[in-house]
Design an enzyme around this catalytic site. Structure first.
Site, short mmCIF file in Angstrom:
data_model
loop_
_atom_site.label_atom_id
_atom_site.label_comp_id
_atom_site.label_asym_id
_atom_site.label_seq_id
_atom_site.Cartn_x
_atom_site.Cartn_y
_atom_site.Cartn_z
N LYS A 185 1.48 -0.93 0.15
CA LYS A 185 0.39 -0.15 0.40
C LYS A 185 0.91 0.97 0.24
O LYS A 185 1.69 1.96 1.23
CB LYS A 185 -0.85 0.19 1.53
CG LYS A 185 -1.75 1.14 1.41
CD LYS A 185 -2.38 2.52 0.83
CE LYS A 185 -1.57 2.68 1.91
NZ LYS A 185 -1.66 4.66 1.74
N GLU A 203 -0.43 7.89 -0.89
CA GLU A 203 -1.53 7.84 -2.25
C GLU A 203 -0.63 9.64 -2.74
O GLU A 203 -0.81 10.10 -3.87
CB GLU A 203 -2.77 8.80 -1.13
CG GLU A 203 -3.07 7.56 -0.40
CD GLU A 203 -3.43 7.93 1.03
OE1 GLU A 203 -3.75 8.69 1.62
OE2 GLU A 203 -2.16 7.79 0.86
N SER A 227 5.46 8.21 9.76
CA SER A 227 4.80 9.06 10.92
C SER A 227 5.14 8.35 11.75
O SER A 227 4.47 7.38 12.78
CB SER A 227 4.31 10.25 10.68
OG SER A 227 3.06 10.41 10.52
N CYS A 268 13.95 10.56 6.85
CA CYS A 268 14.00 10.09 7.91
C CYS A 268 15.20 10.17 9.24
O CYS A 268 15.44 9.87 9.97
CB CYS A 268 13.46 8.79 8.60
SG CYS A 268 14.03 6.90 7.92
#
Length: 422
Positions: free
Chosen positions: A179, A182, A232, A287
């Site tokens: 997934k 988006e 996050s 990150c």
């Protein structure tokens, strides 16, 4: 005709085919360098995710029972295709994430390293054998794939992170459902084409596009055995808590706050150069980006800021089509506004600004989501910008008197990934 109507409508990748979404919900995919909508990505329904899981579940036994050598042949062919299609992948990454071409190339090379690791799966799958563990009893262990596993990827590394969290899972015999964010679905769909061309059986690699509805089904569906997530901290906590509640193995990587400690004996020119790339590369959307410098000694802080101010002023922000730029835009206008909000709040809380990137020159002539490099100092540990991750080019300098104070500030911080001492 509106921009949205002109934008390409994307698909899912299910059971080896591009599948048109049946949901009436779509999300805009932007080119951050121009601000234009370049595609519309379908947001899957619960039923679409369930169907994709069922197809992956049906495909899994055949892949699990495929000889490991045959599986690695597919993985190795996939690696070759990544190299062959590198330039096209760079184009895709740059267009939907805003990265410079050099940064996109580096991401692909890092991703290929994960595929290289997956090629070593036969060695990693070896079990153990113990003789006479008790009463003429011998014991052995064997390693087996889990089944259908899901990977939820972030926007900042459209290729590297998906490859890092899926390659080994495929190699050892699992069926993988990805997934993607988006914001960057085109890269994931391009990887799907390469897996198909490499000979991966239908159903073993799935890309399902969606938002929280799709994520929740992956977290709750009993056929999903494990979840890998990068994103996050608040979402990582939600993924971990929900996934483990439904008896899944979960690896959830959240936000980070990385510091460099600058000692009085550091070569400040070299340290400043290191800071520039580590702090502002990829518009600080990493990150492992340096969030700030903790300088030891008042004289160190003053000299370091002066050197940084000059160097930061020479950084060039712009579109990936310009080979001279140091970094590009942030991913969305919302991200840009949120970073500016953090800068403004820091100033309200008492920080000072050495370099102000809130109004870079390019913003006046572009609809892209650009922010120049910002450097704040006089930052205190109780300020929001010190405590929270800022995913954009707003970096800080914190002055302390001793190395022990610097170490304590870092060790006491809620967030962490890495630290470097200069």
């Amino acid at each position: 005709m509106t921009v949205e109507q002109k934008a390409k409508t994307l698909t899912h990748f299910i059971n080896g085919e591009e599948v048109i979404g049946v949901s009436s919900r779509y999300s805009d995919v932007f080119n951050p360098s121009t601000g234009e909508v370049i595609a519309q990505v379908p947001l899957a329904t619960k039923e679409e995710v369930q169907n994709a899981i069922e197809l992956a579940k049906n495909a899994y036994p055949g892949w699990k029972n495929t000889a490991i050598g045959k599986r690695i042949e597919v993985v190795f062919r996939f690696r070759q295709l990544l190299v062959e299609h590198q330039e096209k992948l760079i184009d895709v990454i740059c267009k939907e994430s805003g990265k410079t071409r050099e940064d996109a190339k580096g991401e692909i090379l890092r991703g290929i390293e994960s595929v290289d690791m997956a090629i070593s799966a036969p060695q990693m799958l070896k079990g153990e054998y113990s003789v006479n563990v008790g009463g003429n009893i011998n014991a052995y262990s064997a390693k087996s794939p889990l089944g259908v596993v899901a990977c939820i990827a972030p926007f900042n590394f459209p290729v590297m992170v998906p490859l890092a969290i899926t390659s080994m899972a495929v190699a050892v015999g699992n069926a993988v459902i990805l997934k993607p964010s988006e914001r960057v679905p085109i890269s994931a769909l391009y990887l799907s084409k390469l897996w198909k061309e490499a000979g991966l059986p239908n159903g073993i690699w799935t890309v399902i596009n969606g938002d929280k509805d799709a994520v929740n089904e992956l977290l709750e569906n009993e056929s999903i055995q494990a979840i890998s997530f990068v994103g996050s901290t608040p979402v990582a906590e939600y993924i971990y808590q929900t996934g483990t509640k439904h008896n899944k193995r979960v690896a959830a990587f959240g936000g980070g706050k990385n510091f460099m400690i600058v000692m009085p004996d550091a070569n400040l020119e070299q340290t400043a150069n290191a800071f520039l790339g580590a702090a502002y590369g990829a518009a600080s959307q990493r990150c492992m980006a340096i969030s700030g410098a903790i300088t030891v000694g008042a004289d160190t802080e003053k000299k370091f800021i002066e050197i940084l101010k000059e160097k930061i002023a020479n950084l060039k922000v712009g579109p990936y089509t310009d080979p001279e730029v140091d970094f590009g835009p942030v991913i969305t206008k919302h991200s840009k506004d949120n970073i500016i909000k953090h800068i403004n709040l820091a100033l309200e809380e008492g920080a000072s600004i050495a370099v102000d990137g809130r109004k870079p020159e390019i913003s006046e002539n572009s609809n892209g989501f650009y922010l120049g490099p910002t450097l704040l100092h006089d930052v205190k540990p109780d300020m929001t910008i010190f405590k929270e991750e800022v995913f954009g080019p707003a970096r800080i300098v914190v002055g302390v008197e001793t190395l022990q104070r610097a170490i304590n500030l870092i060790n006491d911080h809620e967030l962490g990934n890495g630290v470097t001492i200069f």
